[in-house]
Design a protein around this motif. Structure first.
Motif, PDB file in Angstrom:
ATOM      1  N   VAL A   1      28.862  34.910 -11.648  1.00 15.13           N
ATOM      2  CA  VAL A   1      29.327  36.213 -11.157  1.00 15.13           C
ATOM      3  C   VAL A   1      29.794  36.081  -9.699  1.00 15.13           C
ATOM      4  CG1 VAL A   1      28.566  38.558 -10.555  1.00 15.13           C
ATOM      5  CG2 VAL A   1      27.907  37.544 -12.752  1.00 15.13           C
ATOM      6  N   ALA A   2      28.995  35.385  -8.883  1.00 16.96           N
ATOM      7  CA  ALA A   2      29.322  35.255  -7.455  1.00 16.96           C
ATOM      8  C   ALA A   2      30.654  34.532  -7.264  1.00 16.96           C
ATOM      9  CB  ALA A   2      28.203  34.542  -6.721  1.00 16.96           C
ATOM     10  N   THR A   3      30.947  33.559  -8.143  1.00 17.37           N
ATOM     11  CA  THR A   3      32.204  32.798  -8.022  1.00 17.37           C
ATOM     12  C   THR A   3      33.332  33.457  -8.820  1.00 17.37           C
ATOM     13  OG1 THR A   3      31.546  31.429  -9.878  1.00 17.37           O
ATOM     14  CG2 THR A   3      31.027  30.568  -7.690  1.00 17.37           C
ATOM     15  N   ARG A   4      33.052  34.604  -9.395  1.00 17.95           N
ATOM     16  CA  ARG A   4      34.013  35.418 -10.143  1.00 17.95           C
ATOM     17  C   ARG A   4      34.539  34.742 -11.402  1.00 17.95           C
ATOM     18  NH1 ARG A   4      35.290  39.930  -6.800  1.00 17.95           N
ATOM     19  NH2 ARG A   4      34.417  39.580  -4.744  1.00 17.95           N
TER      20      ARG A   4
ATOM     21  N   PHE B   1      19.312  43.902 -15.611  1.00 17.47           N
ATOM     22  CA  PHE B   1      20.326  44.322 -14.648  1.00 17.47           C
ATOM     23  C   PHE B   1      21.688  43.830 -15.122  1.00 17.47           C
ATOM     24  CE2 PHE B   1      18.008  44.638 -10.248  1.00 17.47           C
ATOM     25  CZ  PHE B   1      17.743  45.971 -10.492  1.00 17.47           C
ATOM     26  N   ILE B   2      22.696  44.646 -14.887  1.00 19.47           N
ATOM     27  CA  ILE B   2      24.080  44.213 -15.052  1.00 19.47           C
ATOM     28  C   ILE B   2      24.559  44.015 -13.614  1.00 19.47           C
ATOM     29  CG2 ILE B   2      26.313  44.723 -16.156  1.00 19.47           C
ATOM     30  CD1 ILE B   2      23.675  45.093 -17.987  1.00 19.47           C
ATOM     31  N   ILE B   3      24.979  42.799 -13.301  1.00 19.89           N
ATOM     32  CA  ILE B   3      25.379  42.507 -11.920  1.00 19.89           C
ATOM     33  C   ILE B   3      26.875  42.208 -11.838  1.00 19.89           C
ATOM     34  CG2 ILE B   3      23.079  41.695 -11.217  1.00 19.89           C
ATOM     35  CD1 ILE B   3      24.278  38.805 -11.355  1.00 19.89           C
ATOM     36  N   ALA B   4      27.433  42.350 -10.637  1.00 17.18           N
ATOM     37  CA  ALA B   4      28.853  42.056 -10.404  1.00 17.18           C
ATOM     38  C   ALA B   4      29.002  41.570  -8.968  1.00 17.18           C
ATOM     39  CB  ALA B   4      29.684  43.314 -10.629  1.00 17.18           C
ATOM     40  N   ALA B   5      30.181  41.021  -8.651  1.00 16.28           N
ATOM     41  CA  ALA B   5      30.408  40.540  -7.281  1.00 16.28           C
ATOM     42  C   ALA B   5      30.698  41.711  -6.340  1.00 16.28           C
ATOM     43  CB  ALA B   5      31.564  39.549  -7.267  1.00 16.28           C
TER      44      ALA B   5
END
Ligand SMILES: O=C(O)C(=O)Cc1ccccc1
Length: 286
Positions: free
Chosen positions: A43-46, A178-182
């Motif tokens: 997620v962090a690196t998209r 949790f649903i996470i995003a950048a």
């Protein structure tokens, strides 16, 4: 274009269930990670638009590694999902209880079935990547002495029998995901805020933080403390409070609070899961 989702475990994991139910009706393209960090990194690196991870269990508490990772990789929380977790003992077809010598599962699975496993103290327990990978491992090893703790979906997917059902210690066993995003997402319907802060290191500091919520009628639904690296006995506090940042009163309270903290970061403002599970938890509480 399908949504790229990074999901912990593999098909049949509890996280997979959470993903399916959160993104129901959406066109998704999942990629799986065996470690929590794989998901957060994707997620962090998209590489993935969203990630799905377990964050808290109703019997065993916060999944602390995940709190640390979300914060460390600067990710945001954009949603949540509660899943009822009903663990089963899965074996190769034909295995009997007395044949079992070893059990594989995710550490959360082993932890949530501690009382049941205590009755079989001779079984060797193997913490493994996820419950679904544990089920697949039993299928691959083709050894009738080995069992997995996972759900019925995993039994179907990996050709295993459900030898014993409902082996979790607590019948009301829920996991919150949790649903996470950048990037942050904001919706007018959002009603829950997740934030992380550190207090000044002096008596009553946390009391003051909690006072902001209390005196402004903000319902705090979760508080988790995590050690601050390099600062023995100082903590990050991960807090969930009900509210929407577009509400001027709410954002004013949080701005004032931020001024009294050494560190303050809003991780997300999202729509709380109001599904059937949550109703059941409330009914049970009475
Ligand atoms: O291993 C899994 O299936 C997971 O998704 C992690 C987990 C394990 C046990 C309960 C809830 C989540």
């Amino acid at each position: 274009m399908p949504l790229n989702i990074a999901c912990f475990g593999q098909p049949g994991s509890y996280t997979y269930e959470a993903m399916k139910s959160y993104f129901a009706g959406k066109n998704i393209s999942p990629a799986y990670g065996s470690h929590f960090e794989d998901v957060v990194q994707a997620v962090a690196t998209r590489q993935a638009r969203y990630g799905v991870l377990p964050i808290e269990n109703s019997s065993t508490g916060g999944i602390t590694d995940v709190y640390d990772l979300i914060h460390r990789y600067d990710c945001c929380v954009v949603g949540e999902k509660y899943v009822k977790v009903e663990h089963c003992l899965l074996t190769l077809p034909g295995t009997k209880l007395e044949d079992i010598r070893e059990v594989y599962s995710h550490p959360q699975g082993l932890n949530q079935c501690r009382s049941y496993l205590k009755h079989h103290g001779e079984w060797q327990l193997h913490p493994y990547f996820s419950t679904s990978q544990s089920a697949e491992q039993v299928q691959k090893m083709e050894d009738p002495h080995i069992a997995a703790i996972a759900n019925k979906t995993a039994a179907d997917m990996y050709g295993l029998d459900v030898l014993v059902e409902h082996i979790n210690d607590n019948t009301m066993n829920y996991t919150r995901f949790f649903i996470i995003a950048a990037d942050m997402e904001q919706s007018p319907e959002a009603d829950k805020i997740t934030l992380v802060l550190t207090t000044q290191h002096r008596p009553g500091a946390l009391y003051h933080v909690l006072g902001y919520f209390f005196y402004n009628g903000m319902n705090m639904t979760h508080l988790e403390s995590r050690p601050l690296k390099g600062r023995p006995f100082e903590y990050f506090f991960h807090i969930d409070v009900m509210g929407n940042l577009r509400n001027p009163a709410t954002s004013r309270v949080l701005r004032n609070l931020a001024e009294h903290c050494n560190y303050f970061k809003i991780l997300g403002n999202y729509v709380s899961d109001q599904g059937g599970n949550v109703d059941e938890i409330r009914r049970h509480r009475g």
